[in-house]
Design an enzyme around this catalytic site. Structure first.
Site, PDB file in Angstrom:
ATOM      1  N   PHE A   8       0.972  -1.147  -0.019  1.00  0.00           N
ATOM      2  CA  PHE A   8      -0.009   0.039  -0.060  1.00  0.00           C
ATOM      3  C   PHE A   8       0.845   1.377   0.088  1.00  0.00           C
ATOM      4  O   PHE A   8       2.052   1.385   0.765  1.00  0.00           O
ATOM      5  CB  PHE A   8      -0.928  -0.022   1.277  1.00  0.00           C
ATOM      6  CG  PHE A   8      -1.748  -1.157   1.305  1.00  0.00           C
ATOM      7  CD1 PHE A   8      -3.154  -0.891   1.014  1.00  0.00           C
ATOM      8  CD2 PHE A   8      -1.557  -2.086   2.100  1.00  0.00           C
ATOM      9  CE1 PHE A   8      -4.037  -1.791   1.207  1.00  0.00           C
ATOM     10  CE2 PHE A   8      -2.472  -3.188   2.259  1.00  0.00           C
ATOM     11  CZ  PHE A   8      -3.913  -2.848   1.947  1.00  0.00           C
ATOM     12  N   ASP A   9       0.399   2.180  -0.798  1.00  0.00           N
ATOM     13  CA  ASP A   9       0.985   3.660  -0.573  1.00  0.00           C
ATOM     14  C   ASP A   9       0.229   4.036   0.779  1.00  0.00           C
ATOM     15  O   ASP A   9      -0.802   3.535   1.306  1.00  0.00           O
ATOM     16  CB  ASP A   9       0.419   4.595  -1.848  1.00  0.00           C
ATOM     17  CG  ASP A   9       0.691   5.920  -1.247  1.00  0.00           C
ATOM     18  OD1 ASP A   9       1.804   6.383  -1.159  1.00  0.00           O
ATOM     19  OD2 ASP A   9      -0.222   6.907  -1.551  1.00  0.00           O
ATOM     20  N   LEU A  10       0.786   5.149   1.321  1.00  0.00           N
ATOM     21  CA  LEU A  10       0.107   5.496   2.720  1.00  0.00           C
ATOM     22  C   LEU A  10      -0.903   6.865   2.475  1.00  0.00           C
ATOM     23  O   LEU A  10      -1.890   6.542   2.623  1.00  0.00           O
ATOM     24  CB  LEU A  10       1.521   6.039   3.648  1.00  0.00           C
ATOM     25  CG  LEU A  10       1.053   6.298   5.030  1.00  0.00           C
ATOM     26  CD1 LEU A  10       0.271   5.383   5.734  1.00  0.00           C
ATOM     27  CD2 LEU A  10       2.229   6.813   5.860  1.00  0.00           C
ATOM     28  N   ASP A  11      -0.093   7.848   2.329  1.00  0.00           N
ATOM     29  CA  ASP A  11      -0.851   9.236   2.081  1.00  0.00           C
ATOM     30  C   ASP A  11      -1.756   9.032   1.063  1.00  0.00           C
ATOM     31  O   ASP A  11      -1.560   8.732  -0.057  1.00  0.00           O
ATOM     32  CB  ASP A  11       0.184  10.080   1.952  1.00  0.00           C
ATOM     33  CG  ASP A  11       0.962  10.568   2.984  1.00  0.00           C
ATOM     34  OD1 ASP A  11       0.391  10.551   4.253  1.00  0.00           O
ATOM     35  OD2 ASP A  11       2.164  10.941   2.690  1.00  0.00           O
TER      36      ASP A  11
END
Length: 213
Positions: A8-11
């Site tokens: 996953f990307d975070l932001d």
């Protein structure tokens, strides 16, 4: 090949940092370029590293601008960061089902840790690859490949989930499946233009993509 690994990307993907990031840019840019930037003007800056964004404006003051941005960002972090619908439940479910889970972000580790602590998501992830860990940020495949290596996972068994083209292109370049999130601040149609394998309307849609409803 069944997917057993989710990156996953975070932001903008796992946590809603959009207002925090926009306010941090506006604060910084108003100091250096008063009254020149509005909310819509800074949307293109969501995704690239701070260095990539600021070096184009002023190579001489890039470090100073990054420092200004990060100070504001950290000071206002817990007030402005929120969670997206069904994210926590979905990540928890994948963790319980034995999926290998990782985060691949263009943020520095200190800021990443703040977000994971605030949301309680940190305990579900076996690896977190930050800007501090790589030479090349997304959309280069290096961060994705590093996360896979740390998880002892193969690209053909993995999917990269994100809200920006950096995530989709990095996943494709690394050989993973890709999923875009329709809640991207840039709009679902924008992200669909980069042809992710899947589009998620809410994070729990990921469970059906992975055959885990």
């Amino acid at each position: 090949m069944k997917i057993n690994t989710v990156l996953f990307d975070l932001d903008g993907t796992l946590i809603n940092t959009n207002d925090l990031i926009i306010e941090s840019f506006l604060h910084t840019l108003n100091l250096y370029y008063p009254n020149q930037y509005g909310r819509d003007d800074v949307l293109p800056f969501l995704g690239p590293t701070l260095h990539e964004t600021f070096v184009k404006m002023d190579p001489m003051r890039v470090d100073e601008m990054i420092s200004t941005y990060r100070t504001f960002n950290h000071d206002h972090h817990d007030k402005l960061v929120t969670q997206f619908e069904t994210v926590y439940e979905t990540v928890q479910a994948l963790h319980e089902k034995g999926f290998k889970l990782g985060i691949v972000t263009t943020k520095i580790r200190n800021t990443v840790n703040m977000g994971l602590e605030l949301t309680g998501l940190g305990k579900f992830f076996e690896t977190v690859v930050t800007l501090d860990d790589v030479k090349n940020a997304k959309p280069h495949p290096e961060p994705v490949l590093l996360a896979l290596e740390k998880l002892n996972a193969s690209p053909v068994e993995a999917i990269m989930v994100g809200d920006n083209y950096h995530d989709i292109d990095a996943g494709k370049a690394a050989g993973t499946k890709t999923a875009g999130v329709a809640w991207t601040i840039k709009g679902a149609a924008y992200l669909e233009g980069f042809q992710p394998d899947y589009m998620l309307n809410k994070m729990s849609d990921l469970l059906s993509v992975l055959g885990e409803e």
